[in-house]
Design a protein around this motif. Structure first.
Motif, PDB file in Angstrom:
ATOM      1  N   UNK A 282       0.691   2.376   0.500  1.00  0.00           N
ATOM      2  CA  UNK A 282      -0.360   1.874   1.395  1.00  0.00           C
ATOM      3  C   UNK A 282      -0.473   2.694   2.665  1.00  0.00           C
ATOM      4  N   UNK A 283      -1.627   2.618   3.287  1.00  0.00           N
ATOM      5  CA  UNK A 283      -1.817   3.251   4.588  1.00  0.00           C
ATOM      6  C   UNK A 283      -0.802   2.688   5.572  1.00  0.00           C
ATOM      7  N   UNK A 284      -0.219   3.569   6.372  1.00  0.00           N
ATOM      8  CA  UNK A 284       0.742   3.124   7.381  1.00  0.00           C
ATOM      9  C   UNK A 284       2.175   3.126   6.906  1.00  0.00           C
ATOM     10  N   UNK A 285       2.415   3.416   5.621  1.00  0.00           N
ATOM     11  CA  UNK A 285       3.788   3.490   5.129  1.00  0.00           C
ATOM     12  C   UNK A 285       4.498   4.670   5.788  1.00  0.00           C
ATOM     13  N   UNK A 286       5.768   4.475   6.153  1.00  0.00           N
ATOM     14  CA  UNK A 286       6.552   5.508   6.819  1.00  0.00           C
ATOM     15  C   UNK A 286       7.744   5.860   5.934  1.00  0.00           C
ATOM     16  N   UNK A 287       7.943   7.156   5.692  1.00  0.00           N
ATOM     17  CA  UNK A 287       9.074   7.609   4.883  1.00  0.00           C
ATOM     18  C   UNK A 287       9.700   8.838   5.529  1.00  0.00           C
TER      19      UNK A 287
END
Length: 615
Positions: A282-287
């Motif tokens: 999804x948009x906004x996922x941080x990895x």
């Protein structure tokens, strides 16, 4: 005698010629060439005439029952003149150039007949022509003898609106509808049936019409597939966007749909099927990311301000938390006319459809909320309106609010440089133990591998059965860590630090649970430090060894009483021992620094079609 025979022959020819002339007058018999006149060369001319006539008719018969013409069209009035007709109804040579009058608001069947007078059953003669029409039968009538189908005509009002060609172009070797085949009674005749597999040959066995090829196909697009023993079988044209495959038993062909599984999309186009892998991130996922720059579809999570209109999916995630991550640079401050819902901001540079959000030093105009995505509409150089959706109606502003109002078309990305991410909310750790894990002699409780229960840690005790005697359900206790798998419980933090355990006199029943609740974290909350300098109140209780010297002369040496005797004394200059350290201790565990990246938007990328996917 010879003279009399010749006279008799000429007389017979004369009589036949007279009969032929009479027949021509009735319109029943026509010839390609003119019948020769009686003269000195009559016999020779007659022989030539008969040879040519027979040859021409033979060629015409095998060129088609309707040799040419007889074609009508839509439009015009109810009076139509088909193209000039040449045909052989009943084997008679017929030509026709006359007109036909159709009945309004009807379905009419048009045929050609050998004669030019009289009606035939439901078919009405078109005066003075070989044409007849039936405009009254509710369905296609039977074809009269010595006739040929020409067309089906549909009229509406005073015009022809539909035309269907029914001409049989080749007798016994041409085009028929299956239902219109003549009776089977002449062995060896051929017929091409046009409505079976777009054209299939049949032959007259004398008793029935039989398909010559035994073609099992019945419709356009049908396939012939092999079956057991090599016998061809029919496979009808499959549904749209299906592919041909083999059944689960491996014995027959069948059409199969391509079903999009999880994370897969399927699209069909001319000549191919495209399978696409859907990026479900999804948009906004941080990895974490080992690269130096963000890959396509991602941005570095480095607090940079981004355009909301350029990254609308990401903006929809970040703007509701803009007060945490940052709003970017304001476009400017605005005023609003509550009568017209028009916002004023000189040379704002915004455009219709631009994504924006607003904030105020006090109270926003009524109808607007901070940390909410809005869309610009009706933009001019210095004015605009706002809507809640792209292209939506203008928001009704019912109050001007107070303070200074600002509008933003940017939002800041989260800043994860030199930071670790924590989960929002309050997490928990639990440790379960059974009655057999409780030692009432030592107050020791055996727990699973102990990675979170350390001395001083607060836990809440619960049980599915009767409680351990000495403990109270839903009560907070403090851990005394013994080993990696054993602990004791204390009634207070001070007792935990002093090692004073609760006396346990019964093991209880059921499953016992110790729950450690972690600190509740809010979205965007920041905390922690790389190095920490302890203050005096943070120094935990501990012990220092001292030198026992009854004859101490050093003012900073403690004089303590010993087990063997002597007197206790205060430590000189005691304040000097309470001085806190001045250099912070590094509290960081071993680490590896990586970039954190944030997803712009969920999307699908299309892989190149493999060869076997071509259909």
């Amino acid at each position: 005698m010879a003279q009399r025979t010749l006279t008799t022959f000429i007389l017979a020819v004369f009589v036949s010629t007279a009969c032929l002339t009479s027949a021509l007058a009735s319109g029943v018999d026509q010839t390609h060439s003119t019948v020769p006149s009686q003269n000195a060369s009559f016999v020779t001319d007659l022989q030539t005439f008969l040879k040519r006539e027979d040859a021409q008719r033979y060629a015409d018969l095998f060129a088609g029952a309707v040799v040419s013409g007889g074609v009508d069209a839509t439009g015009g009035t109810l009076i139509h003149t088909p193209t000039a007709l040449t045909a052989y109804p009943g084997g008679y040579y017929v030509t026709e150039t006359g007109s036909v009058t159709y009945v309004s608001n009807s379905t009419c069947y048009l045929i050609v007949h050998t004669a030019v007078t009289g009606n035939l059953g439901t078919f009405q003669r078109q005066s003075g022509t070989h044409y007849l029409t039936d405009c009254t039968s509710p369905s296609k009538p039977a074809l009269p003898a010595a006739s040929l189908w020409l067309a089906t005509i549909v009229t509406n009002g005073s015009s022809v609106t539909a035309y269907t060609d029914l001409r049989t172009r080749v007798p016994y070797a041409g085009s028929y509808l299956l239902a219109d085949l003549p009776s089977a009674n002449t062995r060896g005749r051929l017929a091409l049936v046009s409505d079976v597999n777009s054209g299939t040959l049949y032959w007259d066995s004398g008793a029935a019409w039989r398909q010559i090829t035994l073609n099992p196909m019945t419709g356009a697009g049908d396939l012939i597939v092999g079956a057991s023993g090599g016998t061809p079988t029919r496979l009808a044209l499959g549904p749209v966007n299906y592919v041909l495959g083999v059944d689960s038993a491996g014995t027959a062909h069948e059409y199969k749909s391509i079903i999009a599984g999880s994370g897969i999309s399927v699209s069909h186009s001319t000549g191919g099927v495209t399978l696409s892998v859907i990026d479900a991130t999804p948009s906004g996922a941080v990895v974490p990311y080992a690269g130096t720059s963000a890959p396509s579809g991602w941005l570095l999570a480095n607090a940079a301000a981004i355009s909301c209109s350029t990254y609308p999916n990401l903006a929809a995630v970040l703007v509701p938390s803009a007060s945490i991550y940052g709003r970017g640079t304001a476009v400017g401050t605005f005023t609003v006319d509550t009568a017209t819902d028009v916002f004023t901001l000189a040379s704002h540079g915004l455009f219709d459809g631009a994504l924006v959000h607003v904030a105020s030093t006090s109270t926003l105009p009524t109808g607007l909320s901070a940390n909410t995505v809005y869309y610009v509409r009706d933009a001019t150089v210095s004015t605009f309106r706002l809507s809640a959706s792209s292209g939506g109606v203008a928001i009704d502003i019912t109050g001007a609010g107070s303070g200074t109002h600002s509008i933003y078309d940017e939002v800041n990305l989260p800043d994860l440089r030199s930071r670790m991410a924590f989960g929002v909310g309050a997490g928990t750790f639990t440790a379960d133990f059974a009655p057999g894990d409780v030692d009432t002699g030592t107050e020791i409780i055996t727990v699973p591998t102990n990675t979170t229960l350390y001395t001083g840690q607060a836990v809440v005790y619960t049980s599915t059965g009767t409680v351990v005697t000495g403990l109270v359900a839903s009560t907070t206790y403090y851990v005394i860590r013994a080993t990696a798998t054993t602990i004791q419980l204390a009634s207070s933090l001070a007792n935990s630090l002093a090692g004073t355990a609760i006396n346990l006199t019964g093991t209880g029943t059921g499953t016992h649970t110790l729950t450690q609740t972690l600190t509740t974290r809010s979205l965007g909350e920041r905390g922690g430090e790389e190095a920490h300098v302890q203050i005096e109140s943070e120094v935990g209780r501990h012990r220092h060894p001292v030198t026992t010297d009854a004859s101490a002369t050093n003012a900073n040496t403690a004089v303590m009483g010993s087990n063997g005797g002597g007197a206790d004394a205060d430590v000189s200059n005691a304040a000097s021992y309470n001085t806190a350290p001045t250099t912070g201790a590094n509290n960081m565990p071993p680490f590896l620094a990586l970039n954190y990246i944030i997803k712009i938007r969920g999307h699908a990328w299309t892989h190149r079609r493999p060869t076997f996917a071509q259909l």
